[in-house]
Design an enzyme around this catalytic site. Structure first.
Site, PDB file in Angstrom:
ATOM      1  N   ASN A   1      15.964 -19.382  -5.964  1.00 43.92           N
ATOM      2  CA  ASN A   1      17.385 -19.156  -6.232  1.00 43.92           C
ATOM      3  C   ASN A   1      17.967 -18.568  -4.956  1.00 43.92           C
ATOM      4  O   ASN A   1      17.692 -17.418  -4.610  1.00 43.92           O
ATOM      5  CB  ASN A   1      17.585 -18.204  -7.414  1.00 43.92           C
ATOM      6  CG  ASN A   1      19.055 -17.902  -7.679  1.00 43.92           C
ATOM      7  OD1 ASN A   1      19.835 -17.685  -6.755  1.00 43.92           O
ATOM      8  ND2 ASN A   1      19.441 -17.869  -8.945  1.00 43.92           N
TER       9      ASN A   1
ATOM     10  N   GLU B   1      21.384 -22.051  -7.883  1.00 48.29           N
ATOM     11  CA  GLU B   1      22.593 -21.267  -7.619  1.00 48.29           C
ATOM     12  C   GLU B   1      23.128 -21.555  -6.211  1.00 48.29           C
ATOM     13  O   GLU B   1      23.421 -20.651  -5.434  1.00 48.29           O
ATOM     14  CB  GLU B   1      22.353 -19.769  -7.844  1.00 48.29           C
ATOM     15  CG  GLU B   1      23.642 -19.037  -8.172  1.00 48.29           C
ATOM     16  CD  GLU B   1      23.448 -17.589  -8.636  1.00 48.29           C
ATOM     17  OE1 GLU B   1      24.479 -16.935  -8.886  1.00 48.29           O
ATOM     18  OE2 GLU B   1      22.295 -17.120  -8.757  1.00 48.29           O
TER      19      GLU B   1
ATOM     20  N   TYR C   1      18.406 -24.413 -13.494  1.00 46.14           N
ATOM     21  CA  TYR C   1      19.020 -23.093 -13.374  1.00 46.14           C
ATOM     22  C   TYR C   1      19.566 -22.735 -14.751  1.00 46.14           C
ATOM     23  O   TYR C   1      20.663 -23.156 -15.140  1.00 46.14           O
ATOM     24  CB  TYR C   1      20.122 -23.092 -12.310  1.00 46.14           C
ATOM     25  CG  TYR C   1      20.863 -21.778 -12.193  1.00 46.14           C
ATOM     26  CD1 TYR C   1      20.175 -20.571 -12.166  1.00 46.14           C
ATOM     27  CD2 TYR C   1      22.253 -21.740 -12.122  1.00 46.14           C
ATOM     28  CE1 TYR C   1      20.858 -19.363 -12.071  1.00 46.14           C
ATOM     29  CE2 TYR C   1      22.938 -20.534 -12.013  1.00 46.14           C
ATOM     30  CZ  TYR C   1      22.232 -19.346 -11.987  1.00 46.14           C
ATOM     31  OH  TYR C   1      22.905 -18.148 -11.895  1.00 46.14           O
TER      32      TYR C   1
ATOM     33  N   ASP D   1      14.956 -21.218 -11.624  1.00 47.80           N
ATOM     34  CA  ASP D   1      15.333 -19.896 -12.109  1.00 47.80           C
ATOM     35  C   ASP D   1      15.632 -20.050 -13.593  1.00 47.80           C
ATOM     36  O   ASP D   1      16.718 -20.500 -13.971  1.00 47.80           O
ATOM     37  CB  ASP D   1      16.555 -19.383 -11.341  1.00 47.80           C
ATOM     38  CG  ASP D   1      17.027 -18.025 -11.853  1.00 47.80           C
ATOM     39  OD1 ASP D   1      16.368 -17.459 -12.747  1.00 47.80           O
ATOM     40  OD2 ASP D   1      18.067 -17.556 -11.361  1.00 47.80           O
TER      41      ASP D   1
ATOM     42  N   ASN E   1      15.639 -17.549 -15.656  1.00 46.33           N
ATOM     43  CA  ASN E   1      16.348 -16.328 -16.048  1.00 46.33           C
ATOM     44  C   ASN E   1      15.738 -15.617 -17.245  1.00 46.33           C
ATOM     45  O   ASN E   1      16.431 -14.886 -17.964  1.00 46.33           O
ATOM     46  CB  ASN E   1      17.834 -16.636 -16.294  1.00 46.33           C
ATOM     47  CG  ASN E   1      18.677 -16.295 -15.072  1.00 46.33           C
ATOM     48  OD1 ASN E   1      18.540 -15.217 -14.502  1.00 46.33           O
ATOM     49  ND2 ASN E   1      19.549 -17.201 -14.676  1.00 46.33           N
TER      50      ASN E   1
ATOM     51  N   ASP F   1      18.700 -12.236  -4.002  1.00 43.45           N
ATOM     52  CA  ASP F   1      17.972 -11.237  -4.786  1.00 43.45           C
ATOM     53  C   ASP F   1      16.697 -11.816  -5.408  1.00 43.45           C
ATOM     54  O   ASP F   1      15.965 -11.099  -6.093  1.00 43.45           O
ATOM     55  CB  ASP F   1      18.862 -10.599  -5.856  1.00 43.45           C
ATOM     56  CG  ASP F   1      19.679 -11.606  -6.644  1.00 43.45           C
ATOM     57  OD1 ASP F   1      19.601 -12.814  -6.360  1.00 43.45           O
ATOM     58  OD2 ASP F   1      20.440 -11.181  -7.543  1.00 43.45           O
ATOM     59  N   HIS F   2      16.436 -13.088  -5.150  1.00 49.03           N
ATOM     60  CA  HIS F   2      15.208 -13.738  -5.598  1.00 49.03           C
ATOM     61  C   HIS F   2      14.287 -14.007  -4.416  1.00 49.03           C
ATOM     62  O   HIS F   2      14.757 -14.214  -3.282  1.00 49.03           O
ATOM     63  CB  HIS F   2      15.514 -15.085  -6.263  1.00 49.03           C
ATOM     64  CG  HIS F   2      16.267 -14.987  -7.544  1.00 49.03           C
ATOM     65  ND1 HIS F   2      15.701 -15.217  -8.771  1.00 49.03           N
ATOM     66  CD2 HIS F   2      17.573 -14.689  -7.792  1.00 49.03           C
ATOM     67  CE1 HIS F   2      16.614 -15.076  -9.721  1.00 49.03           C
ATOM     68  NE2 HIS F   2      17.757 -14.754  -9.155  1.00 49.03           N
TER      69      HIS F   2
END
Length: 262
Positions: free
Chosen positions: A9, A36, A107, A150, A152, A252-253
């Site tokens: 991501n 993303e 995603y 991702d 999530n 942040d991944h």
């Protein structure tokens, strides 16, 4: 065919194209799956990736949100997209390699902050999306397929820094983890990362909100690599590149890698 695949991501492919090419330069994966991307397909900086040797690609995009792309050194063809939960968003793209292997890049919606489908429409959409994944792969059992992205959701107790403290936090609530495991089971998918690294805490995401993410280490494993049962035995060498989370102006991944010999 032996190839290494990375899923990441990137949180804006245009803003962080240099990080993608740095990963390509340092690690040389044959295939890079991004989520993303936050860009229309036409505005993805294709030339930069082509110059790095990734001359084959498929993508779906939209302005400022979502977006998925598969960049490859190996020839591939567009294998379409799936629209789950009727969101009509760029959350999935598939590609087919010359040996017939299909790669699904997902995603999954993040789900907002409140884990209640009655008061939080984003959480309801997330649950509906994962339910549609389950239904689709139950009806269309995957063969010679890889699913990455991702998703999530951190499904296992050791996929988060504190199982007890995150039970009511979106991404690790029981309703989410049970839904994701049901979707995986419906397709017979094998969690390749956990096949290779079965024990211990394992994370791929650390919040921007933490002033020192590395020291705090309050991570979650939100990014996944799955394989259909017929090729799961050909997968290995799984790893998460934690140090990439510490690059300048990072996502942040962290990227998740696996190698296949099929």
């Amino acid at each position: 065919m032996r190839f290494t695949l990375a899923t990441w991501n990137i949180n804006s492919v245009r803003l962080r194209a240099n990080l993608v090419t740095e990963l390509m330069r340092q690690e040389g994966p044959d295939i890079v799956c991004l989520q993303e991307c936050k860009s229309p397909v036409a505005k993805i900086p294709w030339e930069i990736f082509e110059n790095a040797g990734y001359t084959h690609a498929v993508a779906r995009g939209e302005k400022g949100y979502n977006g998925v792309a598969i960049l490859s050194k190996l020839p591939l063809e567009d294998a379409g997209e799936l629209d789950f939960a009727k969101l009509k968003q760029a959350r999935h793209v598939a590609a087919r390699l010359e040996n017939g292997t299909v790669i699904h890049n997902f995603y999954v919606p993040a789900g907002g902050d409140v884990p209640d489908r009655e008061t939080n429409v984003k959480f309801a959409q997330k649950l509906d999306y994962v339910a549609d994944m389950k239904a689709h792969f139950a009806e269309n059992r995957p063969e010679r397929s890889i699913l990455v992205g991702d998703l999530n959701i951190a499904p296992r107790e050791d996929d988060v820094w504190s199982h007890k403290q995150l039970l009511k936090v979106v991404s690790h609530t029981p309703v989410e983890t049970e839904a994701l495991e049901a979707a995986r089971d419906a397709g017979g998918w094998v969690d390749v990362t956990r096949k290779d690294i079965p024990d211990g805490q394992l994370y791929s995401w650390w919040s921007y909100r933490s002033p020192d993410w590395d020291a705090a280490d309050k991570g979650r494993r939100l990014d996944h690599v799955w394989a259909s049962p017929d090729i799961a035995g050909a997968a290995g060498e799984s790893r998460i590149l934690r140090h990439v989370r510490g690059w300048e102006k990072p996502s942040d991944h962290a990227p998740v890698f696996a190698t296949f010999d099929i």
